[in-house]
Structures are given as structure tokens and as C-alpha cells.
Design an enzyme around this catalytic site. Sequence first.
Site, short mmCIF file in Angstrom:
data_model
loop_
_atom_site.label_atom_id
_atom_site.label_comp_id
_atom_site.label_asym_id
_atom_site.label_seq_id
_atom_site.Cartn_x
_atom_site.Cartn_y
_atom_site.Cartn_z
N ALA A 1 -22.50 8.28 -1.80
CA ALA A 1 -21.70 9.08 -2.71
C ALA A 1 -20.77 8.18 -3.52
CB ALA A 1 -20.88 10.13 -1.94
N PRO B 1 -16.05 -3.70 1.66
CA PRO B 1 -17.39 -4.08 2.11
C PRO B 1 -18.50 -3.16 1.63
CG PRO B 1 -16.20 -3.00 3.88
CD PRO B 1 -15.22 -3.19 2.76
N TYR C 1 0.85 -1.19 0.00
CA TYR C 1 0.00 0.00 0.00
C TYR C 1 0.89 1.25 0.00
CZ TYR C 1 -3.80 -3.18 1.40
OH TYR C 1 -4.71 -4.20 1.46
#
Length: 330
Positions: free
Chosen positions: A213, A204, A56
Amino acid sequence: MKMTQLGSDGPQISQFGIGAMSFAGLYGDATVEESHAVLDACRYAGVTHIDTANVYGNGRSEELIGRWFGANPGVRDEVVLATKAGITRDPERRFNNDPDHLEMSLDESLERLGVDHVDIFYVHRYDRTHSPEDVGGTLKRLIDKGKTRAVGFSEIAPSTLRRAATECPIAAVQSEYSLSTRAPELGLIQTCAERGTTLVAFSPVGRAFLTDAPFSYERAQSMAFTKSNPRFVEPNYGANIAATDRFRSLAADMGEPAAALAIAWLIAQGDHVLPIPGTKNTNHLAELLRGTELNLSKEDRQRIDEVLPVGWAHGDRYTQSQWEGPERYC
């Protein structure tokens, strides 16, 4: 905060974790202030699980978490910390589960995190040049060395879980699981329950489709992952927005944020299911956390199933190249 047990004999852990790919990864980087604000809000809400990985942001997510630990003495002892390794930047070998590679990667993660061990170390992608039993043995040795307290896999088949578990207890398996991705119901969620393994559900809220949104088409086209992902290209994108509009309407009728309803639905699938949404925004985090406070009735779940029946999503969840690594099992 709802609590559950990690694996069959692990510690109590919040049945909601923060996925730190949002700090640095597919959807762009968060600032130090943004990421630490999210972590502070999670701590205040009783979230005790932080999930990251060495890929990441090429370690940036781990470094941000390490800086947060440094700025908050004692907080490390309050959380169940997870990281992952096994994905490489070598185009000739994208996945590597060699024992020396996994241990070296974990050592580097520990340094970035500023800790002497993690609580869960995952094989981020299973490398099929090794047997599951061999990788299980490698993970067991890392536990024996004290570098991790428990281990897991990401995106594996139920058969791989069963085989690896013959050599080492597997505390957790990560899989994409949500109202838009139901494949784990075809064997993985059941195998995890049988073995006492926690199913950690990433994405999820359906990569924002299950929120109030969702990504605009223009924003989706600006990010490398979603730009080519089948669910975010037309005509699938428009069809998926139309389908999830029904879910947003239902959530509004119930007086809840759509993201909260998506999280509550996952938690209702079993005590061993642990969603790990990610966000850079504390307001969105509050919507996600609201899901831990909801107790869906049978009628609530039926209404959700009516607006988003199994198989509603248009397009595969990965492109052909994105499918390299994850195991298909049905």
C-alpha cells in the site's frame, strides 16, 4: 525473533527495531492509543529495540514512549532504547554538536522518556564545525557520565566513522538502506562490518514504495517531506510505482507481503544490519514482523534483484535542502 549483537561488545538485541518517528514526525502524529498498541505488539513479538529522537514531533515521540514505560513497570529493562540529538530549530545553525548542546539535549530526552539513561545516543547529524575525533570524545564523556551505555552517528561517511572511533567505540551507525537506497553498499556496510558496528537501516521499506500500500500521489503531496522529495514528484512517482509493482507481484507469487520481503532482504545482508521500520498500524506491523521469519534462499534474492536491480529508483532520495547534513561519500 532473530537476535544479533549491538556493536562489537554490546548486548543481544532483536534484529528488528521499531522506529518511533512514526509516532510523531514527517508522516503525522499517532494517538497515544495507536503508538502504545504498536509498542505492545512489538513487546509481544520479542522486539527489544526502540529508536526515537528529540526532533520527532519536538519531543512528542519520546514523551509517548515515556508514558508507555510508566504504564508498564519493568518494561524499560527489557528494551535497548535509543535516541538522537544534534538537529536544531535554529535557522542560523541547523546542526550543533557542541558538547554542552549534546549533553543538554540528552538530559531533556531523558526527562521526557522518564529514564536515567539510554542504551544508544546518536549524533543525529554530524556538525562539520567539529572534527569527528572531537565529537567522538564528547560521546565518550557521556558514556563515562552514565547517561548512555553506547553511542552512534546517523547519516555519516565511512571515513567519519573511522575517525570518530579512534576516540570512542561507535556501536551503531544509522543510514537509509533498502532495496530503493543501496548507497551504503559502497563502503558503509563494509566499514561497519570491519569495525563491529551495527548498521541500523531506517526507511527499510522505501518510504512505503516497498509495501502493498504505497502512498498515493495525493497523500504524498499532502505531507511536507514527500511533497517535494524527488521520488514522490512526477514523473518520478509514477515510474517508481510501476517499478515496485513488479516487486509487489513477486511478493504475491511468494505468498508474502511486500513489506515482509523488503525486511527479509535487509536482514539477509548481514547479522550486523538491523532494520527499524516505523508504523502507526498494528496490521502493517505484522507484515513487517513477518520479514523476520523469512529465510531467503539464493534463488529468492536473485529474483528480487531481477525485479529491482541496483539503481532502479527514479529521482534522488533527498532534495538539495534535505541533503544538508547527511554526508555523501560516493
